[in-house]
Design an enzyme around this catalytic site. Sequence first.
Site, mmCIF file in Angstrom:
data_model
loop_
_atom_site.group_PDB
_atom_site.id
_atom_site.type_symbol
_atom_site.label_atom_id
_atom_site.label_comp_id
_atom_site.label_asym_id
_atom_site.label_seq_id
_atom_site.Cartn_x
_atom_site.Cartn_y
_atom_site.Cartn_z
ATOM 1 N N PRO A 2 39.899 2.775 -3.803
ATOM 2 C CG PRO A 2 40.929 4.077 -2.204
ATOM 3 C CD PRO A 2 40.733 3.958 -3.659
ATOM 4 C CD GLU A 3 34.743 0.997 -6.577
ATOM 5 O OE1 GLU A 3 33.616 0.494 -6.487
ATOM 6 O OE2 GLU A 3 35.414 0.996 -7.624
#
Length: 274
Positions: A2-3
């Site tokens: 998750p960016e």
Amino acid sequence: MPELPEVETIARGLAPVLRGRRVEAVWGSGLPLHLNRPVDLRALRAVAVGRTIRRVHRRGKYLLIEVEEAGAGIVVHLGMTGRLRVQPAEAPRAPHTHVVFTLDGGGELRFADARRFGWVAAGTPLAALAVLAALGPDPLSDLDAPRLRDLLAASRAPVKAFLLDQRRVAGLGNIYVAEALFRARIHPATPARRAASRAPALLDAIRAVLEGGIARRGTTLRDYVDADGNSGDNARALLVYGRQGGPCRRCGALIRRRVDGGRATFFCPKCQRR
DNA sequence: AAAACACCCTGCCTGC
DNA sequence: TGCAGGCAGGGTGTTT
């Protein structure tokens, strides 16, 4: 992983489901999360129980759930393997479920994280949380080329490390940094201050890869799913990340992998010269 | 002061 | 087939 695009996709998926819902209870697994820290359930309950969710959004890689109380809310960091879903209370809980918010109307907001690199905390107000206050500008809304140029010029770190530092720019991780540097044709080991003159191109590249990632609903390499449990489509659009030994889509040279600061770095040796 | 590095964790994959 | 070891990389705390 998750960016920014993955967190944005999750926030957009959760917002219509959570907005207007009242939190009735908070449950915790009892296991510590990030850095072996226990979840402060008392603080979560104090902020959330009996309150209605007003807004779900994102700052960098942090997901913010604001309640009706002015500025107060819950912050969620997904770490590497964190997942956030709203599911019926009667549906079986996923393995490694660590925090559950019971909602009015029968649903549950569930945080699951196999590796426990993520965390959940309360903020009263959210803006007072040190981790949020220390974040650099969001590249999609708060950053322009002159500001990025000044930030780059002030750093002696390699440009890759600079971009990964959330205090400089918020939201980029290993995948999107690799893609952005490729698009801007900057070698990852270039000192940040030497890349300052290319701030406009770098900012364009950062925005292009982030917006592309959002448009394709995130990059799923293994773990990431959105708020509905669906994988993202961005992995097939990656030009360098994970493509070592494969041909550069631009020039045909073989993509290289090296390790910097213990992290894998992917780049095209021909397009990205030092 | 800033940069470099070790560390937390689990699941998956590789190699013996 | 089983198991050890490597790897993935978020952020933080410590050292240099």
